[in-house]
Design an enzyme around this catalytic site. Structure first.
Site, PDB file in Angstrom:
ATOM      1  N   TRP A   1      -3.156  -2.738   3.278  1.00  0.00           N
ATOM      2  CA  TRP A   1      -1.613  -2.311   3.371  1.00  0.00           C
ATOM      3  C   TRP A   1      -0.967  -2.376   2.114  1.00  0.00           C
ATOM      4  CZ3 TRP A   1      -1.250  -4.456   9.228  1.00  0.00           C
ATOM      5  CH2 TRP A   1      -2.054  -3.595   9.822  1.00  0.00           C
ATOM      6  N   LYS A   2      -1.398  -2.879   1.221  1.00  0.00           N
ATOM      7  CA  LYS A   2      -0.695  -3.111  -0.271  1.00  0.00           C
ATOM      8  C   LYS A   2       0.684  -3.807  -0.084  1.00  0.00           C
ATOM      9  CE  LYS A   2      -3.070   0.845  -1.969  1.00  0.00           C
ATOM     10  NZ  LYS A   2      -3.396   1.495  -2.958  1.00  0.00           N
TER      11      LYS A   2
ATOM     12  N   HIS B   1      -9.046  -5.820  -7.020  1.00  0.00           N
ATOM     13  CA  HIS B   1      -8.430  -4.641  -6.338  1.00  0.00           C
ATOM     14  C   HIS B   1      -8.199  -3.894  -7.955  1.00  0.00           C
ATOM     15  CE1 HIS B   1      -6.312  -1.118  -5.117  1.00  0.00           C
ATOM     16  NE2 HIS B   1      -6.852  -1.386  -3.976  1.00  0.00           N
TER      17      HIS B   1
ATOM     18  N   GLU C   1     -14.448   1.798  -5.899  1.00  0.00           N
ATOM     19  CA  GLU C   1     -12.928   2.507  -5.776  1.00  0.00           C
ATOM     20  C   GLU C   1     -12.663   3.122  -7.141  1.00  0.00           C
ATOM     21  OE1 GLU C   1     -10.484   1.245  -2.306  1.00  0.00           O
ATOM     22  OE2 GLU C   1     -10.055  -0.193  -4.012  1.00  0.00           O
TER      23      GLU C   1
ATOM     24  N   SER D   1      -8.068   7.500  -1.956  1.00  0.00           N
ATOM     25  CA  SER D   1      -7.759   8.763  -1.035  1.00  0.00           C
ATOM     26  C   SER D   1      -8.792   9.113   0.095  1.00  0.00           C
ATOM     27  CB  SER D   1      -7.605   9.853  -2.028  1.00  0.00           C
ATOM     28  OG  SER D   1      -6.705   9.521  -3.057  1.00  0.00           O
TER      29      SER D   1
ATOM     30  N   GLY E   1      -6.148   2.781   1.478  1.00  0.00           N
ATOM     31  CA  GLY E   1      -4.922   2.376   1.480  1.00  0.00           C
ATOM     32  C   GLY E   1      -3.621   3.324   2.269  1.00  0.00           C
ATOM     33  N   GLY E   2      -3.387   4.190   1.989  1.00  0.00           N
ATOM     34  CA  GLY E   2      -2.205   5.289   2.397  1.00  0.00           C
ATOM     35  C   GLY E   2      -2.530   5.675   3.965  1.00  0.00           C
TER      36      GLY E   2
HETATM   37  C1  PEP Z   1      -6.737   1.051  -1.733  1.00  0.00           C
HETATM   38  O1  PEP Z   1      -5.932   0.632  -1.778  1.00  0.00           O
HETATM   39  O2  PEP Z   1      -7.674   0.429  -2.069  1.00  0.00           O
HETATM   40  C2  PEP Z   1      -6.899   2.624  -1.709  1.00  0.00           C
HETATM   41  C3  PEP Z   1      -8.309   3.076  -1.895  1.00  0.00           C
HETATM   42  O3  PEP Z   1      -6.043   3.482  -1.728  1.00  0.00           O
HETATM   43  P1  PEP Z   1      -5.798   5.072  -1.301  1.00  0.00           P
HETATM   44  O4  PEP Z   1      -6.703   5.118   0.112  1.00  0.00           O
HETATM   45  O5  PEP Z   1      -4.334   5.074  -0.814  1.00  0.00           O
HETATM   46  O6  PEP Z   1      -6.182   5.847  -2.083  1.00  0.00           O
END
Ligand code: PEP
Length: 249
Positions: free
Chosen positions: A10-11, A95, A167, A213, A234-235
């Site tokens: 959730w950052k 991260h 990632e 993503s 994340g999002g």
């Molecule tokens: C993350 O925060 O590790 C991430 C992969 O973000 P997102 O899914 O928004 O790209």
């Protein structure tokens, strides 16, 4: 057989009551999907409220970072032991936002991985190349360096508790997802590398998440790859309906 593991990062989003409400929705969803392991990573500020909500549930609680010392004069930092005392079960280390914006290095990622194990937390260790590194054909070299650095002197018996998250930096929060084939190529190399470091048996137990993503419309194809065992999201983890779609894959 590795169980799929979906973790929501959730950052720096959601006030504690909002995080708690989303955690409640995830908990209810996860109760009906026993075949997938689930964790959420609220901010430090949201941990206590989310811990209370998740008590007794099957949803893991991850912190987004930790310090490697147990305690001391480290203003603004939080130790793995403190996170454990709050009810955390996991911690994300390395991260790319921490590497890029806050000076995290392979060495600090390694120290934090050891700290997580010391405190009884399961680390989710992130690695991934930048766009420039990918375009220069250095992807595998970069992730290999990051993995070797992160796992330095990590004992084999710790490895089943650890998750490695690939990632690619160019895919995080950009809407540009790695294709299933691109992600699988790196995951296959990571599994091979774990085999070189720990033997094939142990390498086949460690879960490798993909992150960058991941959305309801691409999760299924990514998860169908043989070496992709879950996702760090994340999002799309910030809304109960898209989190639900990810878990149902
Ligand atoms: C993350 O925060 O590790 C991430 C992969 O973000 P997102 O899914 O928004 O790209």
């Amino acid at each position: 057989m590795r169980r799929k593991f979906i973790a929501g990062n959730w950052k720096m989003h959601l006030l504690p009551p909002e995080a708690r409400a989303l955690a409640r929705a995830v908990k209810e969803l996860a109760a009906g999907l026993p075949q997938v392991d689930v964790a959420v990573a609220p901010t430090f500020a949201g941990l206590a409220a989310v811990a209370e909500e998740l008590k007794g549930s099957r949803v893991g609680l991850a912190a987004q970072n930790c310090h490697w010392e147990i305690q001391g004069a480290f203003t603004g930092e939080v130790s793995a032991e403190m996170l454990r005392a709050l009810g955390a079960t996991h911690v994300i280390v390395g991260h790319s936002e921490r590497r890029q914006l806050f000076g995290e290095t392979d060495e600090t990622v390694n120290k934090k991985t050891h700290a997580a194990h010391r405190a009884g937390l399961k680390p989710i260790v992130c690695v991934g190349e930048t766009l420039a590194e990918r375009e220069a054909g250095r992807t595998l070299e970069v992730v290999e360096r990051q993995v070797r650095g992160a796992l330095r002197e990590v004992a084999p018996e710790r490895m089943p508790q650890l998750t490695l998250a690939y990632e690619p930096v160019w895919a995080i929060g950009t809407g540009k997802v790695a294709s299933p084939a691109q992600a699988q190529e790196v995951h296959a190399r990571l599994r091979e590398l774990l085999g070189e470091l720990y033997g094939r048996g142990l390498a086949s137990e460690v879960r490798l998440q993909y992150g960058g993503s991941v959305k309801p419309d691409n999760v299924k194809d990514l998860m169908a790859q043989p070496d992709i065992d879950g996702a760090l999201v994340g999002g799309a983890s910030l809304k109960a309906d898209s989190f639900a779609a990810l878990l149902r894959m």
